[in-house]
Motif scaffolding. Structure first.
Motif, mmCIF file in Angstrom:
data_model
loop_
_atom_site.group_PDB
_atom_site.id
_atom_site.type_symbol
_atom_site.label_atom_id
_atom_site.label_comp_id
_atom_site.label_asym_id
_atom_site.label_seq_id
_atom_site.Cartn_x
_atom_site.Cartn_y
_atom_site.Cartn_z
ATOM 1 N N ALA A 49 0.762 -1.315 -0.169
ATOM 2 C CA ALA A 49 -0.082 0.116 -0.022
ATOM 3 C C ALA A 49 0.864 0.983 0.156
ATOM 4 N N PHE A 50 1.771 1.398 0.660
ATOM 5 C CA PHE A 50 2.867 2.229 0.792
ATOM 6 C C PHE A 50 3.426 2.273 -0.637
ATOM 7 N N PHE A 51 4.017 1.190 -0.938
ATOM 8 C CA PHE A 51 4.558 1.349 -2.290
ATOM 9 C C PHE A 51 3.557 1.960 -3.606
ATOM 10 N N LEU A 52 2.456 1.423 -3.665
ATOM 11 C CA LEU A 52 1.468 2.037 -4.677
ATOM 12 C C LEU A 52 1.226 3.594 -4.450
ATOM 13 N N ASN A 53 1.143 3.891 -3.001
ATOM 14 C CA ASN A 53 0.818 5.454 -2.930
ATOM 15 C C ASN A 53 1.931 6.009 -3.247
ATOM 16 N N GLN A 54 3.205 5.827 -2.916
ATOM 17 C CA GLN A 54 4.399 6.502 -3.236
ATOM 18 C C GLN A 54 4.582 6.448 -4.880
ATOM 19 N N LEU A 55 4.366 5.288 -5.616
ATOM 20 C CA LEU A 55 4.287 5.404 -7.130
ATOM 21 C C LEU A 55 3.580 6.244 -7.461
ATOM 22 N N SER A 56 2.353 6.553 -6.895
ATOM 23 C CA SER A 56 1.351 7.716 -7.498
ATOM 24 C C SER A 56 2.193 9.108 -7.171
ATOM 25 N N GLN A 57 2.584 9.104 -6.068
ATOM 26 C CA GLN A 57 3.284 10.518 -5.684
ATOM 27 C C GLN A 57 4.653 10.874 -6.950
ATOM 28 N N PHE A 58 5.371 9.496 -7.010
ATOM 29 C CA PHE A 58 6.351 9.745 -7.913
ATOM 30 C C PHE A 58 5.713 10.199 -9.597
ATOM 31 N N ALA A 59 4.711 9.426 -9.777
ATOM 32 C CA ALA A 59 4.232 9.727 -11.047
ATOM 33 C C ALA A 59 3.896 11.138 -11.109
ATOM 34 N N LEU A 60 3.049 11.648 -10.109
ATOM 35 C CA LEU A 60 2.649 13.116 -10.301
ATOM 36 C C LEU A 60 3.965 14.084 -10.147
ATOM 37 N N SER A 61 4.854 13.783 -9.589
ATOM 38 C CA SER A 61 5.910 14.597 -9.389
ATOM 39 C C SER A 61 6.566 14.912 -10.745
ATOM 40 N N ILE A 62 6.716 13.832 -11.440
ATOM 41 C CA ILE A 62 7.401 13.610 -12.813
ATOM 42 C C ILE A 62 6.479 14.128 -14.016
ATOM 43 N N GLY A 63 5.479 14.478 -13.510
ATOM 44 C CA GLY A 63 4.685 15.209 -14.481
ATOM 45 C C GLY A 63 3.466 14.443 -15.115
ATOM 46 N N VAL A 64 3.178 13.303 -14.620
ATOM 47 C CA VAL A 64 2.070 12.426 -15.051
ATOM 48 C C VAL A 64 0.797 12.888 -14.597
ATOM 49 N N PRO A 65 -0.222 13.162 -15.317
ATOM 50 C CA PRO A 65 -1.295 13.725 -14.963
ATOM 51 C C PRO A 65 -2.173 12.949 -14.116
ATOM 52 N N TYR A 66 -3.056 13.476 -13.154
ATOM 53 C CA TYR A 66 -3.712 12.900 -12.147
ATOM 54 C C TYR A 66 -4.667 11.774 -12.775
ATOM 55 N N SER A 67 -5.181 12.289 -13.901
ATOM 56 C CA SER A 67 -6.153 11.466 -14.801
ATOM 57 C C SER A 67 -5.582 9.966 -15.205
ATOM 58 N N ALA A 68 -4.146 9.962 -15.307
ATOM 59 C CA ALA A 68 -3.562 8.873 -15.554
ATOM 60 C C ALA A 68 -3.097 7.911 -14.596
ATOM 61 N N GLN A 69 -3.648 8.183 -13.127
ATOM 62 C CA GLN A 69 -3.112 7.384 -12.165
ATOM 63 C C GLN A 69 -3.860 5.858 -12.298
ATOM 64 N N THR A 70 -4.925 5.690 -12.731
ATOM 65 C CA THR A 70 -5.557 4.484 -12.864
ATOM 66 C C THR A 70 -4.470 3.546 -13.592
ATOM 67 N N ILE A 71 -4.072 4.129 -14.868
ATOM 68 C CA ILE A 71 -3.098 3.553 -15.601
ATOM 69 C C ILE A 71 -1.959 3.054 -14.905
ATOM 70 N N VAL A 72 -1.114 4.064 -14.009
ATOM 71 C CA VAL A 72 -0.310 3.696 -13.301
ATOM 72 C C VAL A 72 -0.458 2.354 -12.178
ATOM 73 N N GLN A 73 -1.725 2.375 -11.701
ATOM 74 C CA GLN A 73 -2.201 1.435 -10.585
ATOM 75 C C GLN A 73 -2.330 0.280 -11.683
ATOM 76 N N ALA A 74 -2.788 0.324 -12.708
ATOM 77 C CA ALA A 74 -3.009 -1.083 -13.498
ATOM 78 C C ALA A 74 -1.639 -1.496 -13.921
ATOM 79 N N LEU A 75 -0.898 -0.822 -14.312
ATOM 80 C CA LEU A 75 0.803 -1.289 -14.437
ATOM 81 C C LEU A 75 1.136 -1.899 -13.394
ATOM 82 N N ALA A 76 0.951 -1.321 -12.363
ATOM 83 C CA ALA A 76 1.558 -2.159 -11.091
ATOM 84 C C ALA A 76 1.047 -3.544 -10.777
ATOM 85 N N LEU A 77 -0.470 -3.342 -11.052
ATOM 86 C CA LEU A 77 -1.198 -4.719 -10.939
ATOM 87 C C LEU A 77 -0.712 -5.863 -11.885
ATOM 88 N N VAL A 78 -0.301 -5.296 -13.217
ATOM 89 C CA VAL A 78 0.214 -6.290 -14.237
ATOM 90 C C VAL A 78 1.522 -6.737 -13.759
#
Length: 330
Positions: free
Chosen positions: A271-300
């Motif tokens: 849970a910490f990993f996935l939350n931090q992955l979202s924070q990392f994605a936002l920090s490098i400019g990935v839009p919030y709307s793409a967070q579902t894609i980030v989570q799906a990639l983590a699931l894969v």
């Protein structure tokens, strides 16, 4: 015993190594994602996800999936904010009602899946629709400000540690002890791994399967109440963003999707990993709307890692190499 230890080690080591690698990436490419202020702001939500993930883990251990997470969490949020109407005196009755709804939903899910043998996905989707009906009936889809008392209990800090993190750690300890140190917990895992063998051994399979859904609903309710305190004015659909992450953290923790043993500590770390992955994605400019894609990639990623038997693969390659060397020698 050896296989169980190896499986636990694989799940735990994999998620810990992934988390450390992610933190290193954050330090190098997105330092703002690992500042004290950023971590203190994100840890409460990681703790909430950890609690929801523990509930989903219990269901997955029995070979099912609980898709009623969004409705369960949202209903708890709505009850905890709308029923008190900003008055601290009304908070306790509201929390009791929220727990009552969670127990009712868990019992109904358990009966439908364990006793009526309905498909878990179908049963919990139907329950999710019922729960959202209650959300609309209570709130009309309109958010409301939380009470000061709940904001202090859920959103406050003790010795610099957010209360939500303390709640998550306490629940982690409780779930871990119940699963690993009690007879009922060991039977629960045995039933999830092989219901037919457990039934042949004289164990009552259906009550354990049903209780997985009841316990999960209590954990979702707890998470919803914490969200209601962490967020000053939570929406009536706060649980919508937790369904995919709840499955992702269970998979990343190494829990078999076919049922069996669960790894509570690994789920919370995931849970910490996935939350931090979202924070990392936002920090490098990935839009919030793409967070579902980030989570799906983590699931894969999780499914891919745990689907490959690396030990067997290594042994096959080693054996093949030895055979080639022997052939060349001859």
């Amino acid at each position: 015993m050896g296989l169980s230890s190896m499986s636990l080690s694989k799940g735990f080591v994999t998620i810990v190594a992934s988390t450390l690698a992610l933190i290193l990436l954050c330090i190098i490419f997105a330092p703002s994602a690992v500042t004290a202020g950023s971590l203190m702001g994100s840890l409460p939500f990681a703790a909430v996800l950890g609690i929801v993930g523990l509930g989903q883990m219990l269901v997955v251990q029995q070979g099912g999936f609980d898709l009623s997470v969004p409705g369960s969490v949202s209903l708890a949020v709505v009850i905890a904010t709308h029923m008190p109407n900003g008055q601290d005196a009304g908070l306790l009755p509201a929390l009791i009602i929220a727990v009552g709804f969670a127990l009712a939903a868990g019992v109904l899910n358990g009966i439908m899946v364990a006793y009526f043998r309905l498909n878990a996905i179908v049963a919990t989707i139907g329950m999710n629709a019922l729960l959202f009906s209650a959300v609309f009936a209570i709130s009309g889809g309109v958010p409301r400000i939380t009470t000061n008392l709940l904001a202090h209990i859920a959103g406050g800090q003790t010795l610099g540690i957010p209360h939500s993190v303390l709640f998550a750690l306490a629940i982690l300890a409780l779930v871990s002890f119940g699963l690993k140190k009690t007879v009922a917990g060991r039977r629960f895992e045995a039933i999830g791994a092989n219901p037919k063998a457990a039934r042949a051994a004289g164990l009552s399979v259906k009550p354990y399967q049903a209780m997985a859904y009841v316990a999960a609903q209590i954990l979702y309710c707890t998470a919803g109440i914490l969200i209601a305190g962490i967020t000053r004015e939570p929406t009536a659909f706060q649980g919508n963003s937790l369904l995919l992450p709840s499955v992702a953290v269970v998979v990343l923790a190494g829990t078999s999707l076919l049922g069996g043993r669960g790894f509570p500590i690994s789920v919370v770390i995931a849970a910490f990993f996935l939350n931090q992955l979202s924070q990392f994605a936002l920090s490098i400019g990935v839009p919030y709307s793409a967070q579902t894609i980030v989570q799906a990639l983590a699931l894969v990623f999780g499914i891919g890692v745990y689907s490959i038997e690396w030990t067997t693969r290594f042994k096959k390659e080693q054996t093949s190499s030895t055979e080639e060397e022997n052939h060349e020698t001859v």
